[in-house]
Design an enzyme around this catalytic site. Structure first.
Site, PDB file in Angstrom:
ATOM      1  N   LYS A 255       0.278  20.754 -28.457  1.00 28.20           N
ATOM      2  CA  LYS A 255      -0.960  20.808 -27.618  1.00 28.20           C
ATOM      3  C   LYS A 255      -0.854  21.251 -26.118  1.00 28.20           C
ATOM      4  CE  LYS A 255      -3.394  17.191 -25.761  1.00 28.20           C
ATOM      5  NZ  LYS A 255      -3.388  17.440 -24.250  1.00 28.20           N
ATOM      6  N   ASN A 256       0.208  20.667 -25.379  1.00 29.36           N
ATOM      7  CA  ASN A 256       0.420  20.751 -24.249  1.00 29.36           C
ATOM      8  C   ASN A 256       1.037  22.021 -23.695  1.00 29.36           C
ATOM      9  OD1 ASN A 256      -0.980  18.310 -23.631  1.00 29.36           O
ATOM     10  ND2 ASN A 256       0.817  17.182 -23.022  1.00 29.36           N
TER      11      ASN A 256
ATOM     12  N   CYS B 122      -8.524  13.288 -19.840  1.00 29.10           N
ATOM     13  CA  CYS B 122      -8.498  11.864 -20.081  1.00 29.10           C
ATOM     14  C   CYS B 122      -8.341  10.956 -18.711  1.00 29.10           C
ATOM     15  CB  CYS B 122      -6.951  11.506 -20.859  1.00 29.10           C
ATOM     16  SG  CYS B 122      -7.169  11.652 -22.514  1.00 29.10           S
TER      17      CYS B 122
ATOM     18  N   ARG C   4      -6.147  11.179 -10.544  1.00 24.05           N
ATOM     19  CA  ARG C   4      -5.386  12.482 -11.332  1.00 24.05           C
ATOM     20  C   ARG C   4      -5.293  13.492 -10.041  1.00 24.05           C
ATOM     21  NH1 ARG C   4      -5.772  13.321 -17.634  1.00 24.05           N
ATOM     22  NH2 ARG C   4      -3.684  14.270 -16.980  1.00 24.05           N
TER      23      ARG C   4
ATOM     24  N   ASP D 176       2.627   9.572 -22.932  1.00 25.59           N
ATOM     25  CA  ASP D 176       1.834   9.763 -24.128  1.00 25.59           C
ATOM     26  C   ASP D 176       2.034   9.371 -25.348  1.00 25.59           C
ATOM     27  OD1 ASP D 176       0.407  11.516 -22.252  1.00 25.59           O
ATOM     28  OD2 ASP D 176       0.757  13.351 -22.996  1.00 25.59           O
TER      29      ASP D 176
ATOM     30  N   ARG E 239      -9.571  16.095 -29.903  1.00 29.17           N
ATOM     31  CA  ARG E 239      -8.962  16.948 -28.965  1.00 29.17           C
ATOM     32  C   ARG E 239      -7.440  17.264 -29.022  1.00 29.17           C
ATOM     33  NH1 ARG E 239      -8.682  13.988 -23.808  1.00 29.17           N
ATOM     34  NH2 ARG E 239      -7.265  15.494 -23.588  1.00 29.17           N
TER      35      ARG E 239
HETATM   36  C1  UD1 Z   1       0.467  16.208 -18.253  1.00 29.29           C
HETATM   37  C2  UD1 Z   1       0.349  15.967 -19.736  1.00 29.29           C
HETATM   38  C3  UD1 Z   1      -0.326  14.681 -19.996  1.00 29.29           C
HETATM   39  C4  UD1 Z   1       0.938  13.658 -19.728  1.00 29.29           C
HETATM   40  C5  UD1 Z   1       1.394  13.775 -18.379  1.00 29.29           C
HETATM   41  C6  UD1 Z   1       2.585  12.980 -17.777  1.00 29.29           C
HETATM   42  C7  UD1 Z   1      -0.697  18.366 -20.074  1.00 29.29           C
HETATM   43  C8  UD1 Z   1      -1.909  18.953 -20.439  1.00 29.29           C
HETATM   44  N1  UD1 Z   1      -0.906  16.864 -19.660  1.00 29.29           N
HETATM   45  O1  UD1 Z   1      -0.332  15.821 -17.503  1.00 29.29           O
HETATM   46  O2  UD1 Z   1      -0.627  14.386 -21.166  1.00 29.29           O
HETATM   47  O3  UD1 Z   1       0.453  12.579 -19.564  1.00 29.29           O
HETATM   48  O4  UD1 Z   1       1.842  15.420 -18.152  1.00 29.29           O
HETATM   49  O5  UD1 Z   1       3.467  13.344 -18.879  1.00 29.29           O
HETATM   50  O6  UD1 Z   1       0.329  18.820 -20.325  1.00 29.29           O
HETATM   51  N2  UD1 Z   1       0.735  13.470  -9.312  1.00 29.29           N
HETATM   52  C9  UD1 Z   1       0.400  13.728  -8.002  1.00 29.29           C
HETATM   53  N3  UD1 Z   1       0.073  14.873  -7.558  1.00 29.29           N
HETATM   54  C10 UD1 Z   1      -0.217  15.940  -8.209  1.00 29.29           C
HETATM   55  C11 UD1 Z   1      -0.153  15.885  -9.651  1.00 29.29           C
HETATM   56  C12 UD1 Z   1       0.433  14.742 -10.237  1.00 29.29           C
HETATM   57  O7  UD1 Z   1       0.523  12.548  -7.537  1.00 29.29           O
HETATM   58  O8  UD1 Z   1      -0.512  16.966  -7.610  1.00 29.29           O
HETATM   59  C13 UD1 Z   1       1.146  12.308 -10.059  1.00 29.29           C
HETATM   60  C14 UD1 Z   1       0.175  11.604 -11.081  1.00 29.29           C
HETATM   61  O9  UD1 Z   1      -1.083  10.926 -10.465  1.00 29.29           O
HETATM   62  C15 UD1 Z   1       1.110  10.923 -12.096  1.00 29.29           C
HETATM   63  C16 UD1 Z   1       2.079  11.911 -12.098  1.00 29.29           C
HETATM   64  O10 UD1 Z   1       2.135  12.611 -10.904  1.00 29.29           O
HETATM   65  O11 UD1 Z   1       1.102   9.754 -11.643  1.00 29.29           O
HETATM   66  C17 UD1 Z   1       2.506  12.598 -13.286  1.00 29.29           C
HETATM   67  O12 UD1 Z   1       1.407  13.436 -13.496  1.00 29.29           O
HETATM   68  P1  UD1 Z   1       1.457  15.140 -14.151  1.00 29.29           P
HETATM   69  O13 UD1 Z   1       3.199  15.137 -14.780  1.00 29.29           O
HETATM   70  O14 UD1 Z   1       1.299  16.010 -13.023  1.00 29.29           O
HETATM   71  O15 UD1 Z   1       0.520  15.057 -15.230  1.00 29.29           O
HETATM   72  P2  UD1 Z   1      -0.491  16.042 -15.982  1.00 29.29           P
HETATM   73  O16 UD1 Z   1       0.194  17.393 -15.763  1.00 29.29           O
HETATM   74  O17 UD1 Z   1      -1.706  16.094 -15.314  1.00 29.29           O
END
Ligand code: UD1
Length: 426
Positions: free
Chosen positions: A22-23, A117, A122, A305, A397
Site C-alpha cells: 500500500k505505502n 489515520c 501529523r 504500523d 483502506r
Molecule cells: C508513513 C506511513 C505510515 C507510518 C509512518 C511511520 C505512508 C503512506 N504512511 O506516514 O503508515 O505509520 O510513515 O512509519 O507511507 N514528522 C514531523 N514533521 C514532518 C513529518 C513528520 O515532525 O514534516 C514526524 C511525525 O509527527 C511522526 C514522525 O515524524 O512522529 C514520522 O512521520 P512520517 O514518517 O512522516 O509518517 P508518514 O509519512 O505520515
C-alpha cells in the site's frame, strides 16, 4: 454499514498470498504525474487508499485504466492544473505526495491539507522545509497548502526527524530540479527504495535510497515505464501476527523476508517458529507465547504500523510486556477495544503495559484506524467466542480481500451488513 464477524479459536493452516505494498503504491501513483509517458504499474493492491489516489489523478485529468485486478495504466498528460481540492484529498494522508509530484512537474501545487489515520499531530514542516531548500515558497490559505517556485534548484536538506512522507515528497520535487539534491537523515523504509526504483525506471537519477543519505540528480524528462510494486511488508506482518495469535502453520507467499526481519525477530523472541524461504515465510505457533518488550522505530527498527498487531498477540502471552510507541504521539486508541475482550493493558503516554491473560473473549469492538482494525481481527482470531468488528472501512483502506484471505486459511470470518439478521442474533 458493514461489520466483520469472527468466531475465534480456529487454528490457521494453508497458504496466503501477500498483495503489493500500500505505502509504495500510494507514493508511486502520484509519482506518475512526473512522467512524460504512459506508466503501467503491476502488483497494485486493490484497496480503498490506492483506488482513492488513482481516482484523484483521474479527476485531475489523467487517464487511469485498470487492466486487471492488480495492474493500472496511467497516462498523466491530461493533468493541466496542479490543484487537488479538499473534496478530493480529505480521506487520504498520502495525498500530500501530490504536493511533491505537482511541484516537480509544474513548479506549482495547491493541495488541501491531508486526512488519513488519526494518531495525533501529523505535521508537514519537514516536507515544506525541503521544498524551501529547492527554491519554493509556501503559504497555507483556506485549508490549502500552496507551493510555488520560479525554478527548482537542487540543494542540501537535513531532516530533523526521520520522515517517510518528507523523504518521498522531497524526492518527487527534486527529480526534475536543476542539479543535485541531497536528503540527509532520510527514511529507509522498503517503499522509499521502491519509489526510487520506480523513478529510476522512468529515467530519473536517484541514488542511495535505503540508506540515510539520498542523492537526486535532476533530469529534464521522465519517460513512461512498466513497474511492479514490492509486496506489502505490513500485510505480511499482519498475517504472521495472526498465526502467532490463533496458532497453526501457514506459508505466507509473495514476501521479501529481508523486509520482515524486525517482525520475524520479535515473533521468534516470543516463541513462534519462522522458516524463511526466497519469497515466502512459514509461520508455526504451537504453544503459549512468551512476553516481550517492543519499541517502534523507523526502518530497520520495528514498524509502528505493526504496533497494534503485536500488542494484540501480547495480550495473551505469558507475563508482562511493555510496548513503547516512539514514532506517533497517540497510537493506543485501540487499547480500549482490546479491553472489551478482556485484555489487561494500561497506557501512560507512549507506553503500554500489557499483563498477559490466559484467554481473550469475543466482544463487539471497533476498528479505530487501519492497523487498529488489523489488531482487532488478530485478537478475535485468538479469542474464545464471537467478535463483531465495526467501522471496517478503516481495514478495507489497507487490506486486500482480508475476509477471503483469512477464511481461506481456516478462520471462521465473514462480512455482513449491520441490517443482516445474523448480526442481531449474534
Ligand atoms: C508513513 C506511513 C505510515 C507510518 C509512518 C511511520 C505512508 C503512506 N504512511 O506516514 O503508515 O505509520 O510513515 O512509519 O507511507 N514528522 C514531523 N514533521 C514532518 C513529518 C513528520 O515532525 O514534516 C514526524 C511525525 O509527527 C511522526 C514522525 O515524524 O512522529 C514520522 O512521520 P512520517 O514518517 O512522516 O509518517 P508518514 O509519512 O505520515
Amino acid at each position: 454499514m458493514e461489520k466483520i464477524i469472527i468466531n475465534g479459536g480456529n487454528k490457521l493452516h494453508g497458504q496466503v498470498k501477500i498483495s503489493g505494498a500500500k505505502n509504495a503504491a500510494v507514493a508511486i501513483i502520484p509519482a506518475v504525474i512526473l512522467s512524460d509517458g504512459v506508466c503501467r504499474i503491476e502488483n497494485v493492491p486493490d484497496i480503498q487508499d490506492v483506488n482513492l489516489i488513482a481516482q484523484i489523478l483521474f479527476e485531475m485529468g489523467a487517464s487511469v485504466k485498470r487492466l486487471d485486478k492488480s495492474t493500472l495504466e496511467i497516462d498523466p498528460k491530461g493533468i493541466r492544473e496542479p490543484v487537488a481540492t479538499y473534496d478530493l484529498v480529505r480521506h487520504m494522508r498520502a495525498s500530500s505526495y501530490l504536493m511533491g509530484a505537482l511541484l516537480g512537474k509544474f513548479k506549482r501545487a495547491e493541495v488541501a491539507l491531508p486526512g488519513g489515520c488519526d494518531f495525533g499531530v501529523r505535521p508537514v514542516d519537514q516536507h515544506l522545509k525541503g521544498f524551501t531548500v529547492l527554491g519554493a515558497n509556501h503559504i497555507v490559505e483556506s485549508g490549502m497548502i500552496k507551493v510555488k517556485a520560479d525554478k527548482l534548484v537542487g540543494g542540501h536538506v537535513y531532516l530533523d526527524v526521520v520522515s517517510v512522507g518528507a523523504t518521498v515528497n522531497i524526492m518527487l520535487a527534486a527529480v526534475k530540479a536543476e542539479g543535485r539534491t541531497t536528503i540527509e537523515n532520510a527514511a529507509k523504509e522498503p517503499h522509499i527504495v521502491d519509489l526510487a526504483n520506480f523513478l529510476n525506471s522512468m529515467g530519473a537519477d536517484v541514488r542511495g535510497a535505503g540508506t540515510d543519505v539520498i542523492k537526486v540528480n535532476g533530469v529534464k524528462h521522465l519517460n513512461g515505464t512498466t513497474y511492479s510494486i514490492i509486496p506489502d511488508q505490513i500485510e505480511a506482518g499482519t498475517y504472521m501476527a495472526a498465526v502467532a495469535c490463533a496458532g497453526g502453520d501457514v506459508m505466507i507467499n509473495n514476501v521479501i523476508p529481508k523486509h520482515l526481519e524486525s517482525i520475524t525477530a520479535k515473533l521468534r523472541e516470543m516463541g513462534v517458529t519462522i522458516e524463511e524461504y526466497d519469497d515466502s515465510v512459514r509461520v508455526i505457533k504451537d504453544r503459549r507465547l512468551r512476553r516481550c518488550n517492543v519499541k517502534t522505530m523507523p526502518h530497520p527498527g520495528f514498524p509502528t504500523d505493526m504496533q497494534p498487531q503485536i500488542a494484540a498477540i501480547l495480550t495473551m502471552a505469558d507475563g508482562t510486556s511493555i510496548v513503547n510507541e516512539a514514532v506517533w504521539d497517540n497510537r493506543f486508541r485501540y487499547v480500549e477495544e482490546l479491553r472489551r475482550m478482556g485484555a489487561e493493558i494500561s497506557v501512560d503516554g507512549k507506553l503500554a503495559v500489557i499483563e498477559g491473560v490466559e484467554q481473550l473473549k469475543g466482544a463487539p469492538v471497533k476498528a479505530t484506524d487501519l492497523r487498529a482494525g488489523a489488531a482487532m481481527i488478530i485478537a478475535a482470531l485468538g479469542a474464545k467466542g464471537k467478535t463483531q468488528i465495526e467501522d471496517i472501512r478503516h481495514i478495507e483502506r489497507g487490506y486486500e480481500d482480508v475476509v477471503e484471505k483469512f477464511a481461506a486459511i481456516g478462520a471462521d470470518i465473514k462480512k455482513v451488513r449491520s441490517d443482516d439478521p445474523t448480526v442481531k442474533t449474534a
